[in-house]
Design a protein around this motif. Structure first.
Motif, short mmCIF file in Angstrom:
data_model
loop_
_atom_site.label_atom_id
_atom_site.label_comp_id
_atom_site.label_asym_id
_atom_site.label_seq_id
_atom_site.Cartn_x
_atom_site.Cartn_y
_atom_site.Cartn_z
N PRO A 215 45.87 3.69 11.55
CA PRO A 215 45.72 2.25 11.24
C PRO A 215 44.73 1.97 10.12
CG PRO A 215 45.74 2.61 13.61
CD PRO A 215 45.69 3.96 12.98
N ASP A 216 43.76 2.87 9.89
CA ASP A 216 42.75 2.62 8.86
C ASP A 216 43.10 3.25 7.52
OD1 ASP A 216 42.55 5.20 9.80
OD2 ASP A 216 40.38 5.32 9.51
N ALA A 217 44.27 3.81 7.37
CA ALA A 217 44.62 4.55 6.16
C ALA A 217 45.04 3.60 5.05
CB ALA A 217 45.74 5.54 6.45
N THR A 218 44.63 3.92 3.83
CA THR A 218 45.10 3.24 2.63
C THR A 218 45.81 4.21 1.68
OG1 THR A 218 42.96 3.57 1.54
CG2 THR A 218 43.28 1.51 2.75
N SER A 219 45.71 5.51 1.95
CA SER A 219 46.43 6.52 1.17
C SER A 219 46.70 7.70 2.09
CB SER A 219 45.62 6.95 -0.07
OG SER A 219 44.44 7.61 0.31
N ILE A 220 47.30 8.73 1.55
CA ILE A 220 47.66 9.89 2.36
C ILE A 220 46.43 10.60 2.90
CG2 ILE A 220 48.68 12.19 2.26
CD1 ILE A 220 50.79 10.13 2.43
N ASP A 221 45.41 10.77 2.09
CA ASP A 221 44.29 11.64 2.44
C ASP A 221 43.07 10.92 3.00
OD1 ASP A 221 45.67 13.94 1.52
OD2 ASP A 221 45.10 13.47 -0.55
N ASP A 222 42.99 9.58 2.90
CA ASP A 222 41.75 8.93 3.31
C ASP A 222 41.76 8.47 4.76
OD1 ASP A 222 43.50 6.82 3.21
OD2 ASP A 222 42.17 5.50 2.08
N GLY A 223 42.91 8.53 5.43
CA GLY A 223 42.96 8.09 6.82
C GLY A 223 42.50 9.18 7.78
N ALA A 224 42.31 8.78 9.02
CA ALA A 224 41.89 9.75 10.04
C ALA A 224 42.98 10.77 10.30
CB ALA A 224 41.52 9.02 11.33
N PHE A 225 44.23 10.36 10.18
CA PHE A 225 45.35 11.28 10.43
C PHE A 225 46.60 10.67 9.83
CE2 PHE A 225 45.13 8.41 14.04
CZ PHE A 225 46.43 7.96 14.16
N ILE A 226 47.64 11.46 9.80
CA ILE A 226 48.98 11.00 9.47
C ILE A 226 49.95 11.87 10.26
CG2 ILE A 226 49.23 12.49 7.43
CD1 ILE A 226 50.86 10.19 6.17
N ILE A 227 50.96 11.25 10.83
CA ILE A 227 51.89 11.94 11.73
C ILE A 227 53.31 11.76 11.20
CG2 ILE A 227 52.86 12.01 14.06
CD1 ILE A 227 50.19 11.10 15.13
N GLU A 228 54.03 12.86 11.16
CA GLU A 228 55.45 12.83 10.82
C GLU A 228 56.27 13.08 12.07
OE1 GLU A 228 58.88 15.39 8.47
OE2 GLU A 228 56.77 15.92 8.21
N ARG A 229 57.22 12.23 12.30
CA ARG A 229 58.15 12.41 13.41
C ARG A 229 59.33 13.24 12.90
NH1 ARG A 229 62.04 7.80 15.70
NH2 ARG A 229 62.82 8.81 17.57
N ARG B 4 43.66 18.48 0.75
CA ARG B 4 44.74 17.51 0.63
C ARG B 4 45.85 17.82 1.62
NH1 ARG B 4 45.51 17.94 -5.79
NH2 ARG B 4 45.52 20.11 -5.11
N ARG B 5 46.45 16.80 2.15
CA ARG B 5 47.52 16.96 3.11
C ARG B 5 48.85 17.17 2.38
NH1 ARG B 5 45.00 11.86 6.44
NH2 ARG B 5 43.30 13.03 7.41
N ILE C 124 65.69 18.52 18.72
CA ILE C 124 64.45 18.47 19.49
C ILE C 124 63.41 17.72 18.66
CG2 ILE C 124 62.65 19.84 20.60
CD1 ILE C 124 64.70 22.11 20.84
N ASP C 125 62.93 16.59 19.18
CA ASP C 125 61.94 15.79 18.48
C ASP C 125 60.56 16.42 18.61
OD1 ASP C 125 63.92 14.11 17.85
OD2 ASP C 125 63.22 12.39 18.99
N GLY C 126 59.81 16.32 17.51
CA GLY C 126 58.44 16.83 17.51
C GLY C 126 57.56 15.97 16.63
N LEU C 127 56.26 16.14 16.76
CA LEU C 127 55.27 15.41 15.98
C LEU C 127 54.47 16.41 15.15
CD1 LEU C 127 53.94 12.90 18.68
CD2 LEU C 127 55.73 12.52 16.98
N ILE C 128 54.45 16.20 13.84
CA ILE C 128 53.67 17.04 12.93
C ILE C 128 52.40 16.26 12.58
CG2 ILE C 128 53.65 18.28 10.75
CD1 ILE C 128 56.66 18.40 10.85
N TYR C 129 51.29 16.77 13.03
CA TYR C 129 50.02 16.07 12.92
C TYR C 129 49.18 16.69 11.81
CZ TYR C 129 45.21 14.77 14.19
OH TYR C 129 43.91 14.33 14.18
N SER C 130 48.63 15.84 10.96
CA SER C 130 47.68 16.28 9.93
C SER C 130 46.50 15.33 9.98
CB SER C 130 48.31 16.25 8.53
OG SER C 130 49.39 17.15 8.43
N GLY C 131 45.34 15.87 10.31
CA GLY C 131 44.17 15.02 10.44
C GLY C 131 42.89 15.81 10.42
N GLY C 132 41.80 15.11 10.31
CA GLY C 132 40.49 15.73 10.26
C GLY C 132 39.83 15.77 11.62
N ALA C 133 38.96 16.76 11.80
CA ALA C 133 38.22 16.90 13.05
C ALA C 133 36.96 17.71 12.77
CB ALA C 133 39.06 17.57 14.14
N GLN C 134 35.94 17.46 13.56
CA GLN C 134 34.69 18.21 13.43
C GLN C 134 34.84 19.58 14.07
OE1 GLN C 134 31.31 16.30 15.20
NE2 GLN C 134 29.92 16.98 13.57
#
Length: 746
Positions: free
Chosen positions: A252-266, A381-382, A327-337
């Motif tokens: 929800p806080d993303a303004t581009s591909i790389d600046d958000g907390a995560f991005i998910i592809e279905r 970069r994602r 088979i549906d899946g979620l591809i997650y790309s995000g940052g974490a400590q």
């Protein structure tokens, strides 16, 4: 002395088995921890992204409806309630197709690349690189001193530094050219053209368009053994995929591909795709086998509220009727400590600093995490790339062409519906029926030419006519004028005028060639801005990702070198036509001997090669080596021709000399004969006179001894003269037969 502990082989084998069991249990515990903690985290992110994207789902469905030429269910219900035409004018589809074709023509040229690699310029050569050249510089200085020249060591060092810098730039340029060829091959083999064409359709239709690249996959490859026997092999290569905007869920806080907390592809996987992932690094074989065992037969579909209408609009409405095996899946790309990653079960060997931020890529299918790896991209970069036709500052989603012209499309649709309804109503007369005057057997709806109406007397029903006809007014002209005006407004809303895709309604300045050229140049500004978004958001990022991968993992050192990616899509359309015209003009201006002396054959060849390449004539202009061979062959042919001409000239000269000598010999012989004739002429004349005198004397003697000068027969003829038939005596005694020849007597 220490004591040695004695252990049997069975005990040692039991210890090894126990250690292996402990490691397996640790891996199982870590995998369960990953699936429980990381899987739960991905699910939470997925739910928040779905809630935040509901309004965008409505926008994308509306864009797709407008592109397909269909009303929303609510609008269609309202139209049917009022009655009338349900016509939908396909202005949006026309503009989208025109924009897509325009962008493809610029971004996918036939024999050009809309991107390139530029080597980083060498600003200064360090002194350490001049050390190997010190002996060469001293040797050059010694030679100059021997020749009596002044030696400036600083100038020689600077000259060597400049030569070294130029050599380094030449080597870097050659490396970038080879690297460009490698990237071009990777794009061709990885289905870049197919993915980019689909991306362009999304780009002109939806608020944003996406490409996932590069995706490294293990794919089958045809290999040949001895005797040309084909076998199936495997290789890992980069591939490229267009991702539907319906399947991208940014944070929800993303303004581009790389600046958000995560991005998910279905994503949707098939069994074969999952089987190909077994054995690939960073994928869990056990998790994949569990997924195949659990969902391999019936599939796994996680339906959303927008999937039904999306499937209908995309022509896949049958999916609701068939269970499917995807088979549906979620591809997650995000940052974490790092600490969080350790809590998720990531191996401590991959976490260098627990407090640092790491980019993670994970794939969740059902409750199983089949892949977890840390993104090792140096710039973090994602692997997703996004562009919008009209970006909105501060927003992840932009605006597409259907949204830019939504009001114009709605007005044109309403005007067209009103026009069709009005034409239908005004196409014939309306009839007013006074049913009290009609006989009961008369049907007022049954009207045909020459019909006889049976009516009642007017005394009973009054003076009103039984039937009254009137013609409704036609407003077609006004409605057409309104439609044309708003159709023109669509050009301004999208910056895609009609004359750019073949319409002849340019008007005004567009009636002349120069005016139309100015209008098209003005229209180019709008499409250039859209192409610039593709250059920055997609093309440059994809080429940089491939370049960085090749720099890290390629075994070919000849392609490696510092370079920067240049996206030429927006600038190419500015200079392409102008450059082609200027090249042709330059070719004509330099078609003279003076300029050829400056350009030389190689410069002329390069100029012709560039023009032939733009004209899609590959292979017409020979290469530099072929040109040198051709020039050498031409020189040999010219030398042979000159030698042949020289030999021919010499032969002709010899022949002329022989003829001259023969002529001189004939002239000398003629002169000698003439002189001889002149010398013999007096003697022959004397002999002739003597013979004539002798004949006269003999004739006189015979006459004196005969009967006289007059007598019968031939006695009266002059001796020595023959009759008309001629005698042998006349032939012997007559004049010479050939001029200059006097018969001789014995």
């Amino acid at each position: 002395m220490g004591l040695l502990q004695h252990r049997s082989a069975a005990e040692m084998r039991a210890d090894e088995e126990a250690e292996a069991q402990r490691i397996a249990e640790e891996e199982q515990r870590r995998r369960e921890l990953v699936e429980s903690s990381l899987g739960a985290h991905i699910r939470r992110c997925w739910e928040s992204a779905k809630m935040a994207r509901q309004s965008v789902d409505n926008r994308m469905l509306d864009c797709l409806r407008r592109r397909k030429g269909e009303y929303s269910p609510e609008k269609l219900q309202a139209i049917r309630k009022e009655g009338g035409a349900e016509i939908y004018m396909m202005l949006t589809a026309t503009k989208c197709r025109a924009a897509a074709a325009w962008i493809r023509d610029i971004m996918m040229p036939a024999n050009e690349r809309p991107w390139g690699l530029e080597p980083t310029p060498v600003a200064e050569v360090p002194d350490a690189y001049l050390a190997p050249l010190a002996s060469q510089i001293r040797h050059q200085a010694a030679e100059m001193q021997q020749q009596g020249q002044q030696v400036d060591m600083a100038a020689l060092a600077e000259q060597a530094r400049e030569q070294l810098r130029q050599a380094a730039e030449d080597a870097a340029r050659e490396a970038t050219e080879r690297h460009e060829e490698l990237i071009s091959d990777q794009l061709a083999e990885g289905y870049w053209d197919e993915a980019f064409e689909a991306f362009i359709d999304d780009f002109v239709t939806y608020p944003a368009a996406f490409i996932r690249a590069p995706i490294f996959r293990r794919v089958p490859e045809l290999q040949w053994l001895e005797g040309w026997r084909p076998v199936k092999g495997e290789t890992i290569r980069p591939e490229f995929e267009r991702v539907s905007p319906f399947d991208m869920y940014p944070s929800p806080d993303a303004t581009s591909i790389d600046d958000g907390a995560f991005i998910i592809e279905r994503a949707r996987f098939t069994r074969s795709q999952l089987n190909q992932l077994i054995g690939v690094p960073s994928y869990s074989e056990d998790a994949i086998r569990q997924v195949l065992d659990q969902y391999g037969q019936g599939g796994l579909r996680d339906w959303l509220w927008s999937d039904g209408e999306r499937a209908e609009l995309e022509g896949r409405g049958h999916e609701w009727l068939t269970p499917g095996e995807t088979i549906d899946g979620l591809i997650y790309s995000g940052g974490a400590q790092g600490v969080t990653l350790l809590q998720w079960g990531i191996s401590p060997d991959e976490i260098e600093d627990p407090l640092a931020e790491y980019e993670v890529e994970a794939i969740l299918i059902g409750q199983h995490v089949i892949r977890v790896r840390i993104n090792r991209d140096p710039l973090e970069r994602r692997p997703y790339h996004k562009a919008s036709f009209q970006p909105v500052p501060g927003s992840f989603w932009g605006q597409g062409i259907p949204e830019l012209m939504a009001d114009v499309q709605d007005v044109c649709n309403a005007t067209a519906r009103g026009l069709v309804n009005n034409l239908a109503i005004s196409s014939g007369p309306q009839v007013e029926v006074y049913e009290d005057r009609l006989q009961p057997q008369e049907d007022p709806t049954d009207i045909y030419p020459w019909k006889i109406w049976r009516t009642k007397a007017s005394i009973e029903t009054g003076n009103n006519p039984a039937l009254r006809f009137f013609q409704p007014q036609s407003n077609a002209s006004e409605l057409l004028a309104v439609y044309e005006q708003f159709e023109y407004r669509a050009d301004e809303s999208t910056n895609i005028p009609r004359y750019m895709y073949g319409s002849d309604e340019a008007g005004g300045a567009g009636q002349t060639a120069s005016g139309l050229s100015m209008l098209m140049e003005s229209a180019n500004k709008g499409i250039k801005d859209a192409i610039r978004h593709i250059d920055r958001g997609v093309l440059r990022r994809v080429i940089e990702a491939l370049w960085l991968h090749n720099m890290q993992f390629s075994d070919d050192n000849s392609i490696k070198g510092d370079a920067s990616v240049v996206a030429r899509g927006s600038s190419a359309m500015l200079i392409r036509e102008q450059t082609n015209q200027l090249r042709q003009q330059f070719l004509q201006l330099t078609a003279n001997d003076y300029d050829m002396g400056i350009l030389g054959h190689d410069g002329r060849r390069k100029l012709l090669e560039s023009i032939a390449e733009k004209l899609d004539l590959p292979g017409l202009i020979p290469s530099e080596e072929e040109m040198q061979k051709n020039l050498a062959q031409q020189r040999q042919d010219q030398q042979a021709q000159l030698q042949m001409e020289q030999a021919k000239a010499e032969a002709e000269a010899a022949e002329k000399q022989a003829r001259a000598r023969e002529a001189n010999a004939d002239a000398a012989q003629t002169e000698a004969e003439t002189q001889q004739s002149q010398q013999m002429a007096p003697l022959e004349a004397q002999h002739l006179l003597a013979e004539i005198a002798k004949l006269i004397t003999e004739t006189r003697g015979r006459n004196d001894g005969g009967t006289g000068l007059e007598g019968t027969g031939q006695a009266g003829r002059v001796p020595g003269r023959e009759a008309s038939g001629g005698t042998a005596q006349g032939g012997a005694r007559g004049m010479p037969r050939q001029p200059g020849k006097v018969p001789r007597t014995r």
